[in-house]
Write a protein that holds these residues in place. Structure first.
Motif, PDB file in Angstrom:
ATOM      1  N   UNK A 126       0.876  -1.163   0.000  1.00 46.19           N
ATOM      2  CA  UNK A 126       0.000   0.000   0.000  1.00 46.19           C
ATOM      3  C   UNK A 126       0.915   1.215   0.000  1.00 46.19           C
ATOM      4  N   UNK A 127       0.776   2.032  -1.040  1.00 47.06           N
ATOM      5  CA  UNK A 127       1.700   3.152  -1.217  1.00 47.06           C
ATOM      6  C   UNK A 127       1.020   4.467  -0.858  1.00 47.06           C
ATOM      7  N   UNK A 128       1.798   5.468  -0.450  1.00 40.86           N
ATOM      8  CA  UNK A 128       1.203   6.761  -0.135  1.00 40.86           C
ATOM      9  C   UNK A 128       0.636   7.437  -1.378  1.00 40.86           C
ATOM     10  N   UNK A 129      -0.347   8.266  -1.186  1.00 41.37           N
ATOM     11  CA  UNK A 129      -0.995   8.946  -2.295  1.00 41.37           C
ATOM     12  C   UNK A 129      -0.061  10.010  -2.870  1.00 41.37           C
ATOM     13  N   UNK A 130      -0.095  10.132  -4.187  1.00 45.67           N
ATOM     14  CA  UNK A 130       0.716  11.167  -4.843  1.00 45.67           C
ATOM     15  C   UNK A 130      -0.093  12.428  -5.038  1.00 45.67           C
TER      16      UNK A 130
ATOM     17  N   UNK B  47      -4.515  15.907  -0.716  1.00 48.06           N
ATOM     18  CA  UNK B  47      -5.946  15.990  -0.398  1.00 48.06           C
ATOM     19  C   UNK B  47      -6.493  17.386  -0.674  1.00 48.06           C
ATOM     20  N   UNK B  48      -7.769  17.434  -0.988  1.00 43.17           N
ATOM     21  CA  UNK B  48      -8.421  18.728  -1.218  1.00 43.17           C
ATOM     22  C   UNK B  48      -9.459  18.951  -0.132  1.00 43.17           C
ATOM     23  N   UNK B  49      -9.629  20.199   0.211  1.00 43.24           N
ATOM     24  CA  UNK B  49     -10.575  20.545   1.252  1.00 43.24           C
ATOM     25  C   UNK B  49     -11.922  20.890   0.622  1.00 43.24           C
ATOM     26  N   UNK B  50     -12.976  20.302   1.176  1.00 43.13           N
ATOM     27  CA  UNK B  50     -14.325  20.566   0.679  1.00 43.13           C
ATOM     28  C   UNK B  50     -14.984  21.530   1.643  1.00 43.13           C
ATOM     29  N   UNK B  51     -15.437  22.648   1.111  1.00 50.32           N
ATOM     30  CA  UNK B  51     -16.094  23.650   1.945  1.00 50.32           C
ATOM     31  C   UNK B  51     -17.575  23.694   1.611  1.00 50.32           C
ATOM     32  N   UNK B  52     -18.394  23.762   2.627  1.00 51.38           N
ATOM     33  CA  UNK B  52     -19.840  23.875   2.457  1.00 51.38           C
ATOM     34  C   UNK B  52     -20.243  25.225   3.043  1.00 51.38           C
ATOM     35  N   UNK B  53     -20.963  26.012   2.233  1.00 50.12           N
ATOM     36  CA  UNK B  53     -21.392  27.323   2.706  1.00 50.12           C
ATOM     37  C   UNK B  53     -22.648  27.173   3.541  1.00 50.12           C
ATOM     38  N   UNK B  54     -22.848  28.085   4.443  1.00 53.39           N
ATOM     39  CA  UNK B  54     -23.973  28.032   5.369  1.00 53.39           C
ATOM     40  C   UNK B  54     -25.316  28.124   4.651  1.00 53.39           C
ATOM     41  N   UNK B  55     -25.425  28.978   3.657  1.00 56.59           N
ATOM     42  CA  UNK B  55     -26.688  29.156   2.950  1.00 56.59           C
ATOM     43  C   UNK B  55     -27.100  27.867   2.245  1.00 56.59           C
ATOM     44  N   UNK B  56     -26.139  27.221   1.637  1.00 57.57           N
ATOM     45  CA  UNK B  56     -26.456  25.956   0.969  1.00 57.57           C
ATOM     46  C   UNK B  56     -26.904  24.924   1.983  1.00 57.57           C
ATOM     47  N   UNK B  57     -26.290  24.957   3.150  1.00 54.54           N
ATOM     48  CA  UNK B  57     -26.664  24.031   4.205  1.00 54.54           C
ATOM     49  C   UNK B  57     -28.106  24.264   4.635  1.00 54.54           C
ATOM     50  N   UNK B  58     -28.492  25.529   4.824  1.00 55.76           N
ATOM     51  CA  UNK B  58     -29.852  25.850   5.251  1.00 55.76           C
ATOM     52  C   UNK B  58     -30.854  25.424   4.195  1.00 55.76           C
ATOM     53  N   UNK B  59     -30.540  25.713   2.949  1.00 51.51           N
ATOM     54  CA  UNK B  59     -31.452  25.320   1.866  1.00 51.51           C
ATOM     55  C   UNK B  59     -31.565  23.800   1.783  1.00 51.51           C
ATOM     56  N   UNK B  60     -30.491  23.145   1.990  1.00 51.50           N
ATOM     57  CA  UNK B  60     -30.494  21.684   1.945  1.00 51.50           C
ATOM     58  C   UNK B  60     -31.400  21.126   3.035  1.00 51.50           C
TER      59      UNK B  60
END
Length: 115
Positions: A89-93, A96-109
């Protein structure tokens, strides 16, 4: 004075008419001596027990420090990657990317879910 010393050496105070009082006192003194000896014995046993427990605590503390340092070594990224390489098992090349969720989208969801 000479007769007083000879009477003590010959232990006449133990066979006289009032010897019962003397015997009671002697028995009382012997019982006190036995209690003192028993108390000293118990005290010394507890001192030895405390010393033994202190040594055991020191040993356990040093073992804890050894185990903690061993754990820190095992948690290191290099150690983990070496063990993973053994399992192919080898390390990833790709980083990682960060996923951001905005508050407004959260409320609508959440509003859509409850409707």
């Amino acid at each position: 004075m000479k007769s007083g010393v000879f009477s003590i050496l010959k232990a006449r105070f133990l066979i006289n008419d009032d010897a019962v009082k003397n015997w009671r006192f002697i028995v009382f003194i012997i019982l006190l001596a036995i209690l003192m000896i028993a108390n000293t014995q118990r005290y010394e046993q507890k001192v030895f027990e405390i010393a033994k427990l202190n040594n055991e605590v020191k040993e356990l503390r040093s073992e804890f420090v050894d185990r903690r340092s061993e754990l820190m070594k095992l948690k290191m990224e290099s150690t983990i990657s070496d063990k993973m390489l053994e399992k192919q098992i080898y390390p990833s090349t790709v980083p990682p990317t960060k996923i951001e969720v905005k508050k407004e989208e959260e409320k609508n969801f959440f509003k859509r879910i409850w409707q």
